[in-house]
Design a protein around this motif. Structure first.
Motif, PDB file in Angstrom:
ATOM      1  N   ASP A 140      82.146  10.097 -20.663  1.00 57.70           N
ATOM      2  CA  ASP A 140      80.951   9.850 -21.558  1.00 57.70           C
ATOM      3  C   ASP A 140      80.843   8.520 -21.099  1.00 57.70           C
ATOM      4  OD1 ASP A 140      80.580  12.276 -22.663  1.00 57.70           O
ATOM      5  OD2 ASP A 140      81.717  11.902 -24.336  1.00 57.70           O
ATOM      6  N   GLN A 141      81.513   7.725 -21.155  1.00 60.79           N
ATOM      7  CA  GLN A 141      81.295   6.062 -21.160  1.00 60.79           C
ATOM      8  C   GLN A 141      81.504   5.711 -19.314  1.00 60.79           C
ATOM      9  OE1 GLN A 141      84.087   7.331 -23.245  1.00 60.79           O
ATOM     10  NE2 GLN A 141      82.774   7.195 -24.816  1.00 60.79           N
ATOM     11  N   GLU A 142      82.364   6.404 -18.688  1.00 54.39           N
ATOM     12  CA  GLU A 142      82.238   6.020 -17.304  1.00 54.39           C
ATOM     13  C   GLU A 142      82.025   7.407 -16.611  1.00 54.39           C
ATOM     14  OE1 GLU A 142      86.137   4.294 -16.557  1.00 54.39           O
ATOM     15  OE2 GLU A 142      86.147   3.109 -18.191  1.00 54.39           O
ATOM     16  N   PRO A 143      80.877   7.752 -16.047  1.00 50.79           N
ATOM     17  CA  PRO A 143      80.498   8.772 -15.233  1.00 50.79           C
ATOM     18  C   PRO A 143      81.019   8.594 -13.971  1.00 50.79           C
ATOM     19  CG  PRO A 143      78.465   7.974 -16.321  1.00 50.79           C
ATOM     20  CD  PRO A 143      79.556   6.903 -16.515  1.00 50.79           C
ATOM     21  N   PHE A 144      81.468   9.796 -13.356  1.00 51.25           N
ATOM     22  CA  PHE A 144      82.081   9.740 -11.891  1.00 51.25           C
ATOM     23  C   PHE A 144      81.405  10.970 -10.947  1.00 51.25           C
ATOM     24  CE2 PHE A 144      84.701  12.755 -14.487  1.00 51.25           C
ATOM     25  CZ  PHE A 144      85.140  13.569 -13.432  1.00 51.25           C
ATOM     26  N   GLY A 145      81.737  10.640  -9.832  1.00 50.24           N
ATOM     27  CA  GLY A 145      81.429  11.900  -8.857  1.00 50.24           C
ATOM     28  C   GLY A 145      82.293  12.625  -8.286  1.00 50.24           C
ATOM     29  N   ILE A 185      87.263  12.122  -5.704  1.00 48.26           N
ATOM     30  CA  ILE A 185      86.663  11.580  -6.979  1.00 48.26           C
ATOM     31  C   ILE A 185      86.205  10.047  -6.619  1.00 48.26           C
ATOM     32  CG2 ILE A 185      87.357  10.789  -9.226  1.00 48.26           C
ATOM     33  CD1 ILE A 185      89.377  13.270  -9.291  1.00 48.26           C
ATOM     34  N   VAL A 186      84.919  10.062  -7.157  1.00 51.09           N
ATOM     35  CA  VAL A 186      84.470   8.540  -6.831  1.00 51.09           C
ATOM     36  C   VAL A 186      84.188   8.040  -8.177  1.00 51.09           C
ATOM     37  CG1 VAL A 186      82.527   7.303  -5.834  1.00 51.09           C
ATOM     38  CG2 VAL A 186      83.102   9.477  -4.830  1.00 51.09           C
ATOM     39  N   LYS A 187      84.947   6.799  -8.425  1.00 48.12           N
ATOM     40  CA  LYS A 187      84.917   6.059  -9.809  1.00 48.12           C
ATOM     41  C   LYS A 187      83.796   5.164  -9.898  1.00 48.12           C
ATOM     42  CE  LYS A 187      89.906   6.541  -9.856  1.00 48.12           C
ATOM     43  NZ  LYS A 187      91.139   5.551  -9.949  1.00 48.12           N
ATOM     44  N   ARG A 188      83.445   4.718 -11.176  1.00 50.77           N
ATOM     45  CA  ARG A 188      82.615   3.546 -11.045  1.00 50.77           C
ATOM     46  C   ARG A 188      83.135   2.346 -10.662  1.00 50.77           C
ATOM     47  NH1 ARG A 188      80.461   2.741 -17.475  1.00 50.77           N
ATOM     48  NH2 ARG A 188      79.048   1.446 -16.068  1.00 50.77           N
ATOM     49  N   PRO A 189      82.280   1.516 -10.044  1.00 54.21           N
ATOM     50  CA  PRO A 189      80.765   1.604 -10.284  1.00 54.21           C
ATOM     51  C   PRO A 189      80.108   2.118  -9.133  1.00 54.21           C
ATOM     52  CG  PRO A 189      81.422  -0.549  -9.352  1.00 54.21           C
ATOM     53  CD  PRO A 189      82.741   0.080  -9.430  1.00 54.21           C
ATOM     54  N   LEU A 212      80.210  19.928   2.496  1.00 58.68           N
ATOM     55  CA  LEU A 212      80.456  19.117   1.305  1.00 58.68           C
ATOM     56  C   LEU A 212      79.676  19.551  -0.018  1.00 58.68           C
ATOM     57  CD1 LEU A 212      80.956  17.088   3.796  1.00 58.68           C
ATOM     58  CD2 LEU A 212      82.078  15.616   1.988  1.00 58.68           C
ATOM     59  N   GLY A 213      80.135  19.590  -1.081  1.00 61.38           N
ATOM     60  CA  GLY A 213      79.463  19.739  -2.308  1.00 61.38           C
ATOM     61  C   GLY A 213      79.701  18.736  -3.441  1.00 61.38           C
ATOM     62  N   PHE A 214      78.627  18.117  -3.884  1.00 61.90           N
ATOM     63  CA  PHE A 214      78.879  16.856  -4.779  1.00 61.90           C
ATOM     64  C   PHE A 214      78.121  17.311  -5.974  1.00 61.90           C
ATOM     65  CE2 PHE A 214      76.828  13.024  -6.069  1.00 61.90           C
ATOM     66  CZ  PHE A 214      77.689  12.309  -6.586  1.00 61.90           C
ATOM     67  N   ALA A 215      78.809  16.751  -7.166  1.00 67.99           N
ATOM     68  CA  ALA A 215      78.087  16.739  -8.504  1.00 67.99           C
ATOM     69  C   ALA A 215      78.629  15.310  -9.144  1.00 67.99           C
ATOM     70  CB  ALA A 215      78.421  18.035  -9.146  1.00 67.99           C
ATOM     71  N   MET A 216      77.583  14.918 -10.247  1.00 71.74           N
ATOM     72  CA  MET A 216      77.834  13.827 -10.874  1.00 71.74           C
ATOM     73  C   MET A 216      78.260  14.518 -12.672  1.00 71.74           C
ATOM     74  SD  MET A 216      77.473  10.654  -9.680  1.00 71.74           S
ATOM     75  CE  MET A 216      77.368   9.844 -11.330  1.00 71.74           C
ATOM     76  N   ILE A 217      79.541  13.829 -12.721  1.00 69.22           N
ATOM     77  CA  ILE A 217      79.919  14.257 -14.228  1.00 69.22           C
ATOM     78  C   ILE A 217      79.749  12.896 -15.184  1.00 69.22           C
ATOM     79  CG2 ILE A 217      81.963  15.177 -15.429  1.00 69.22           C
ATOM     80  CD1 ILE A 217      80.919  17.017 -13.242  1.00 69.22           C
ATOM     81  N   SER A 218      78.807  13.171 -15.948  1.00 69.16           N
ATOM     82  CA  SER A 218      78.480  12.142 -17.073  1.00 69.16           C
ATOM     83  C   SER A 218      79.042  12.566 -18.519  1.00 69.16           C
ATOM     84  CB  SER A 218      77.176  11.625 -16.750  1.00 69.16           C
ATOM     85  OG  SER A 218      76.225  13.053 -16.960  1.00 69.16           O
ATOM     86  N   GLU A 219      79.317  13.815 -18.926  1.00 72.76           N
ATOM     87  CA  GLU A 219      79.831  14.040 -19.886  1.00 72.76           C
ATOM     88  C   GLU A 219      81.426  14.713 -20.243  1.00 72.76           C
ATOM     89  OE1 GLU A 219      77.174  16.573 -22.203  1.00 72.76           O
ATOM     90  OE2 GLU A 219      75.459  15.360 -21.951  1.00 72.76           O
ATOM     91  N   ALA A 260      74.475  18.619  -6.547  1.00 74.21           N
ATOM     92  CA  ALA A 260      73.943  19.344  -7.527  1.00 74.21           C
ATOM     93  C   ALA A 260      73.261  18.354  -8.530  1.00 74.21           C
ATOM     94  CB  ALA A 260      75.286  19.960  -8.637  1.00 74.21           C
ATOM     95  N   GLN A 261      71.904  18.775  -8.482  1.00 74.91           N
ATOM     96  CA  GLN A 261      70.985  17.612  -9.400  1.00 74.91           C
ATOM     97  C   GLN A 261      71.038  18.099 -10.844  1.00 74.91           C
ATOM     98  OE1 GLN A 261      69.632  15.056  -8.066  1.00 74.91           O
ATOM     99  NE2 GLN A 261      70.217  15.512  -6.044  1.00 74.91           N
ATOM    100  N   GLY A 262      70.642  17.232 -11.705  1.00 77.34           N
ATOM    101  CA  GLY A 262      70.783  17.468 -13.165  1.00 77.34           C
ATOM    102  C   GLY A 262      71.965  17.672 -13.842  1.00 77.34           C
ATOM    103  N   PHE A 263      73.015  17.694 -13.444  1.00 75.48           N
ATOM    104  CA  PHE A 263      74.226  17.854 -13.942  1.00 75.48           C
ATOM    105  C   PHE A 263      74.542  16.778 -14.758  1.00 75.48           C
ATOM    106  CE2 PHE A 263      78.868  18.155 -14.408  1.00 75.48           C
ATOM    107  CZ  PHE A 263      78.919  19.176 -14.995  1.00 75.48           C
ATOM    108  N   GLY A 264      75.254  16.888 -16.008  1.00 76.23           N
ATOM    109  CA  GLY A 264      75.251  15.678 -16.757  1.00 76.23           C
ATOM    110  C   GLY A 264      75.042  15.970 -18.147  1.00 76.23           C
TER     111      GLY A 264
END
Length: 604
Positions: free
Chosen positions: A449-454, A507-511, A546-553, A582-586
């Protein structure tokens, strides 16, 4: 230890002489002997003989007792019955002591002395006193109660006076008399005996003042100086002086307004009281000395161990201040001296509270060892120290201090870290394995929630064909070189792992989480451009999808994995060698609700 037959012969001779003397000199008005120590000698013999020899010893002593009574007592008619009662009494006393005090510490401990006094001096003579009283009525008349009481008192007091000394002499071995070669000690012992004789003679042979308490002074001194042996000899000397005064009819006993037989019983009671005062005290002193000697030996051993141990051995007071520290403390603490400092001196200044908590926990659980492990800086290097703490209690169950050992466990810690690293590392590629990946993923999901990651999945295209065409050895080499590419790109922000087979994860961390798609593309291109070679040196290449998604929750690990798995599937279905996002995931519904339909973008 002498042979049983020799021991029986020695005791038999002593028994005959002593019983004959007591019968001859202590039968007043033709009645029972007022002083009887034969039971003590018989009991001492039975206590040291194997049971198989008891019957033979019983028969020999009974014959000797019969002879003594026939010659110096009531004559042949009653000699045998009285002998049976007397020898049974000695055997019964020995049986009671062994049965009820199997540890046989009759002259070794306070409890043993108390048992000896009660069972040998009080209970043991009772059965024979009943029988002896009945026989005495038939022999000299009078009342049964009077004769039974006289028997019980005379035999009980005589046993109390002689049995401790007999057992003490039996317990001595040749080496125990080695100190008698010390002239100074012999002279001191002779001086104590002489002083006891002089004081006792003065106390008993004058009647101007009641000084029966006076012999207690040299008796106590003898008990302190020479322990049990001194107490027994001092009582014996006092007994001789008192008996001589009683026999001469002079001194304090001449002033007592009572018959001679009552004076004799009073004297035995007086002497038994002295023995019951001095002997337990001597036993306690000897026990204390033995404990002090053992503590001295133990302390010397501990000092030797402490001086040569690589561990720091510490004694702390109740506040945690160091009162003693072994030489290793200097090396482990990095200080010249740690005595008078708090235990925290071994650790970082930030660890004081942790040390205090460990001490407090140890003091609340004295029977338990508390362990504290902390890292410290020593000589520009990080070292690990392990402290083991245990509270020390007084007899009143109050904590008076602590004992502590401190050990350098750096090597063990490094080994543990290495084992942990190996358990979390893929041996073929050198990348973190699936277990390490899932641990990192769980930690990232907790703060998503505070630190989204890929999150991205990597799958080598047509890897089965590589194995089928070039062999598994070349396939392993391909995996190793792909792992080397990922290790070269890894940083605190980029985390790569091998999940198994030809599957990898990122896993890609912030920033830089928003630039995760670019990182995936860089990896895809690096793999595609990297030349591979088969066993013949012939070049070939491999590609990756490769398959990629942003995790923000925050969500479960399975939901996050599904989010990255969907674009990976699309990448492989769209022709491979490409990256899909993956677009819109979060916008995930908490509590495990389904993910919203993802919009997939294809690159490549």
């Amino acid at each position: 230890m002498t042979h049983p037959a020799m021991r029986i012969a020695l005791y038999g001779a002593l028994f005959f002489v002593v019983t004959s003397a007591t019968i001859f000199w202590t039968r007043f008005a033709g009645g029972l002997a007022l002083v009887w120590v034969g039971s003590a000698l018989a009991a001492a013999l039975f206590l040291t003989l194997p049971r198989v020899h008891h019957l033979g010893a019983f028969a020999i002593l009974m014959g000797l007792s019969t002879a003594a009574t026939a010659l110096f007592g009531f004559g042949p008619a009653w000699a045998l019955p009285l002998a049976v009662a007397n020898i049974f009494e000695g055997w019964f006393i020995a049986w009671l002591l062994v049965r009820l005090r199997p540890q046989r510490d009759f002259i070794e401990s306070e409890g043993g002395v108390a048992s000896l006094g009660f069972w040998a001096g009080f209970v043991g003579p009772l059965p024979s006193a009943i029988v002896g009283g009945l026989m005495a009525v038939q022999i000299v008349g009078g009342t049964w109660l009077f004769h039974a009481f006289s028997w019980w008192v005379g035999h009980g007091l005589g046993t109390l006076l002689v049995l401790p000394l007999a057992l003490l002499l039996q317990s001595y071995r040749r080496e125990d008399f080695a100190n008698m070669r010390d002239r100074a000690r012999v002279l001191a012992f002779a001086g104590v005996v002489s002083l006891t004789a002089l004081v006792s003679g003065f106390a008993f042979h004058q009647s101007a003042m009641p000084l029966l308490f006076l012999p207690i002074v040299p008796l106590v001194f003898a008990s302190f100086r020479f322990r049990r042996f001194g107490a027994a000899i001092a009582v014996l000397v006092i007994s001789v002086a008192a008996a001589f005064s009683l026999g001469m009819g002079t001194g304090v006993f001449a002033e007592l307004a009572m018959p001679l037989w009552q004076k004799a019983l009073f004297l035995q009671f007086y002497l038994a009281t002295l023995l019951l005062i001095a002997f337990p005290m001597a036993v306690i002193i000897q026990q204390r000395q033995r404990i002090l000697d053992e503590l001295g030996d133990r302390e010397a051993m501990q000092r030797l161990i402490a001086d040569h141990s690589d561990d720091a051995l510490l004694h702390l007071d109740s506040s945690g201040t160091i009162r003693f520290a072994s030489p290793a403390s200097t090396r482990l603490s990095g200080r010249g001296s740690v005595e008078q400092l708090h235990l925290a001196a071994f650790f970082s200044e930030f660890d004081r509270k942790k040390v205090d908590r460990a001490l407090d926990k140890a003091s609340r659980h004295p029977g338990r060892t508390e362990i504290l492990e902390r890292s410290v800086g020593r000589g520009g290097k990080t070292r690990w120290l392990e402290a083991k703490l245990r509270a020390v209690e007084t007899s009143g169950r109050k904590v008076c201090g602590f004992v502590v050992t401190i050990r350098d466990i750096t090597a063990r810690k490094l080994e543990e870290l290495e084992m942990t690293r190996e358990a979390r590392t893929d041996t073929l590629t050198g990348l973190p394995n699936r277990r390490a990946f899932l641990d990192i993923l769980d930690r990232r999901l907790d703060v998503a929630d505070q630190e989204p990651f890929g999150l991205a999945f990597v799958d080598l295209d047509h890897f089965k064909q590589v194995n089928d065409t070039h062999g598994h050895a070349i396939g392993d080499k391909v995996l190793s070189e792909v792992g080397a590419i990922m290790n070269g790109m890894a940083s605190d922000t980029f985390f790569f792992a091998r999940l198994g087979g030809e599957e990898f994860a990122i896993i890609v961390k912030r920033p830089l989480a928003e630039a995760a798609a670019d990182i995936c593309e860089r990896l895809r291109l690096a793999i595609a451009k990297h030349p591979m070679a088969d066993s013949d040196g012939k070049a070939f290449t491999v590609t990756a999808s490769l398959g990629f998604a942003m995790i923000s929750e925050s969500c479960s690990a399975s939901m996050a994995l599904q989010a990255a798995d969907a674009p990976l599937y699309l990448a492989k279905a769209s022709g491979r060698n490409r990256t899909c996002r993956a677009q819109g995931f979060g916008r995930l519904t908490r509590g495990g609700a389904p993910i919203e339909q993802a919009r997939i973008a294809v690159a490549g």
